[in-house]
Design an enzyme around this catalytic site. Structure first.
Site, short mmCIF file in Angstrom:
data_model
loop_
_atom_site.label_atom_id
_atom_site.label_comp_id
_atom_site.label_asym_id
_atom_site.label_seq_id
_atom_site.Cartn_x
_atom_site.Cartn_y
_atom_site.Cartn_z
N ASN A 177 1.20 -7.54 9.70
CA ASN A 177 0.44 -6.85 10.75
C ASN A 177 -0.76 -7.70 11.15
O ASN A 177 -0.97 -8.78 10.59
CB ASN A 177 0.00 -5.45 10.27
CG ASN A 177 -0.84 -5.55 9.03
OD1 ASN A 177 -1.93 -6.10 9.04
ND2 ASN A 177 -0.33 -5.03 7.92
N ASP B 150 3.82 -0.63 5.15
CA ASP B 150 4.36 0.64 4.64
C ASP B 150 5.82 0.51 4.20
O ASP B 150 6.31 1.33 3.42
CB ASP B 150 4.25 1.73 5.71
CG ASP B 150 2.82 2.21 5.89
OD1 ASP B 150 2.07 2.14 4.88
OD2 ASP B 150 2.44 2.61 7.00
N LYS C 147 18.33 -18.25 4.24
CA LYS C 147 17.94 -17.85 5.58
C LYS C 147 19.08 -17.07 6.26
O LYS C 147 20.25 -17.51 6.19
CB LYS C 147 17.60 -19.11 6.39
CG LYS C 147 17.06 -18.80 7.75
CD LYS C 147 16.80 -20.08 8.54
CE LYS C 147 16.60 -19.73 10.00
NZ LYS C 147 16.83 -20.85 10.89
N PHE D 43 -9.30 3.14 3.75
CA PHE D 43 -9.46 2.86 5.17
C PHE D 43 -8.37 3.59 5.94
O PHE D 43 -7.29 3.82 5.41
CB PHE D 43 -9.37 1.35 5.44
CG PHE D 43 -10.70 0.66 5.40
CD1 PHE D 43 -11.40 0.58 4.21
CD2 PHE D 43 -11.24 0.09 6.55
CE1 PHE D 43 -12.64 -0.04 4.16
CE2 PHE D 43 -12.48 -0.54 6.51
CZ PHE D 43 -13.18 -0.61 5.31
N LYS E 35 -6.32 11.58 5.35
CA LYS E 35 -6.10 10.56 4.31
C LYS E 35 -7.07 10.74 3.15
O LYS E 35 -6.72 10.50 1.99
CB LYS E 35 -6.18 9.16 4.91
CG LYS E 35 -4.96 8.87 5.77
CD LYS E 35 -4.99 7.57 6.54
CE LYS E 35 -3.79 7.55 7.49
NZ LYS E 35 -3.74 6.37 8.34
N LYS F 117 -5.09 11.36 -0.29
CA LYS F 117 -5.12 10.25 -1.24
C LYS F 117 -6.26 10.40 -2.24
O LYS F 117 -6.57 9.48 -2.99
CB LYS F 117 -5.22 8.92 -0.49
CG LYS F 117 -4.05 8.72 0.50
CD LYS F 117 -3.90 7.31 1.00
CE LYS F 117 -2.86 7.25 2.10
NZ LYS F 117 -2.34 5.90 2.32
#
Ligand code: CTP
Length: 399
Positions: free
Chosen positions: A203, A272, A282, A316, A330, A334
């Protein structure tokens, strides 16, 4: 507190008079020092009247040749407002051609710099590089506001409000080594989940927020372990860097370093999903389409929430919408003490940016917005709130 107020030569010099008045009102002792250019914009008499002291202007007109040394030693903090592009450059280079430059070099205490200039001058790489030098030196930069500028342009460059500068001064004086004795475990950056030996899913996280947190914690006296996904950032000074690649590796290192930690901050943007069985070779382009079947990665933060003990746990939430409700969700799911919510995907804040604008959702039920500032500045404000939160939770638990 005894404060040196350095005034640069910009149109915003008149706002320094308001700053001097506010500081005097709060019972500080203020010694104004003006550059030659500042005196073109505003008379020293204004500051003499406001502070009740002679304004220092000229290196060669003072009684004793070493007066700058004793003035530097007597004072506890230096604030430079407005700091023009020229003055910032001179401070960065350590040029001692006038009284303010000399005093700056002789001064060993905390320095707060409040820039003001035209938007193009502010955005120029030379100015930004000089500011970075000052930041690296540990000075607190009070970011200029955005808005209409005296030059007729609109954008960042307007001197921050005197109230904001006073607040920065207070933060700077309170800061000290207030994280001494704390062991901070931090994660930062993205993770990379391999698809084959040459490809991966990742990301846009740059790691800048997590690294800024590590730098701030170390500067405030904490012992810091920074578990970082792949980023292009140098290891912050005084920080133990543990590089990892995948979510699974990050989880392993987090739990290997958990025992001594008193504060755990999960700034990393953990993937995730991942591919459970990565091909050894490959993957070839044999079919017209392909689909990937991915399995969830371990949710490290949720597991930490179950095993947190009396540590402070900060997560975060990177969101593109519904920031506050998502941060709160969250926080609960969490079992965190604080969740730092930030909007990502925009142009000027979030992932790759040097600046950020976040909202803190706290276990105490409070939601605190932190207005846009450099990530280093935001990092310090997050730790200010972490320390406050610890006191509030202690009080609530009857300690
Ligand atoms: N996190 C984690 N392990 C994961 C995923 C996320 O430890 N496998 C942590 C992140 O480090 C961050 C927090 O959880 O502190 C929230 O991450 P985010 O990606 O915003 O939330 P998710 O739980 O993945 O929720 P969603 O994707 O639904 O927004």
């Amino acid at each position: 507190m005894k404060i040196i107020l350095g005034i640069g030569g910009g149109i915003a010099a008149y706002k320094a008079a308001e700053l001097a008045r506010l500081l005097m009102q709060q019972d500080h002792q203020v010694q104004a020092v003006m550059t030659g250019a500042a005196q073109e914009f505003i008379q020293p008499l204004t500051f003499a009247a406001l502070t009740g002291r002679k304004v220092l202007t000229d290196l060669f007109a003072i009684e004793s040749a070493i007066e700058h040394i004793s003035i530097a030693q007597e004072h506890e903090l230096m604030v430079v407002a407005p700091a023009t592009a020229d003055l910032i450059g001179r401070l960065a280079l350590g040029l001692a051609g006038d009284f303010l430059g000399t005093l700056y070099l002789a001064f060993t205490g905390p320095v707060v710099v409040a820039p003001a200039m035209n938007v193009n001058m502010w955005q120029h790489p030379a100015t930004q590089a000089n500011l970075e030098t000052l930041r690296q030196r540990g000075h607190r930069i009070v970011e200029p506001d955005s808005g209409y500028l005296a030059c007729g342009m609109t954008g960042p460059g307007r001197l921050a409000d005197p109230e904001t500068i006073v607040e920065a001064i207070l933060l700077e004086t309170r800061k000290r080594r207030d994280l001494e004795g704390e062991v901070v475990l931090l994660t930062a950056g993205p993770t990379q989940e391999p698809l084959d030996p040459v490809r991966y899913i990742s990301n846009r996280s740059s790691g800048k927020m997590g690294y800024a947190l590590a730098e701030a914690a170390a500067a405030r006296g904490a012992q810091v372990n920074l578990i970082s996904g792949p980023v292009h950032l140098p290891a912050p000074r005084g920080v133990e860097l543990i590089p990892v690649r995948t979510a699974a590796e990050m989880r392993e290192q987090v739990f290997a370093h958990l025992a001594p930690a008193t504060i755990v901050i999960k700034a990393a943007a953990v993937a995730d999903f991942h591919l459970s069985h990565v091909p050894a070779q490959k993957v070839k382009k044999t079919a017209a389409r392909m689909s990937l079947e991915l399995d969830p990665t371990p949710d490290i933060l949720a597991e930490l929430g179950r095993k947190k003990g009396d540590r402070l746990l900060i997560g975060f939430a990177a969101e593109t919408q519904n920031l506050v409700p998502e941060a709160r969700r969250k926080l609960e799911s969490k079992n965190c003490d604080m969740v730092v919510g930030n909007l990502v995907g925009g142009a000027d804040v979030g992932f790759e940016s040097d600046r950020n604008e976040v909202v803190l959702a706290l276990r105490t039920g409070e939601t605190i917005p932190l207005p846009r500032a450099s990530k280093r500045e935001i990092a310090d404000r997050i730790f200010d709130q972490v320390l406050k939160l610890r006191l509030a939770l202690h009080a609530a638990n009857g300690h």
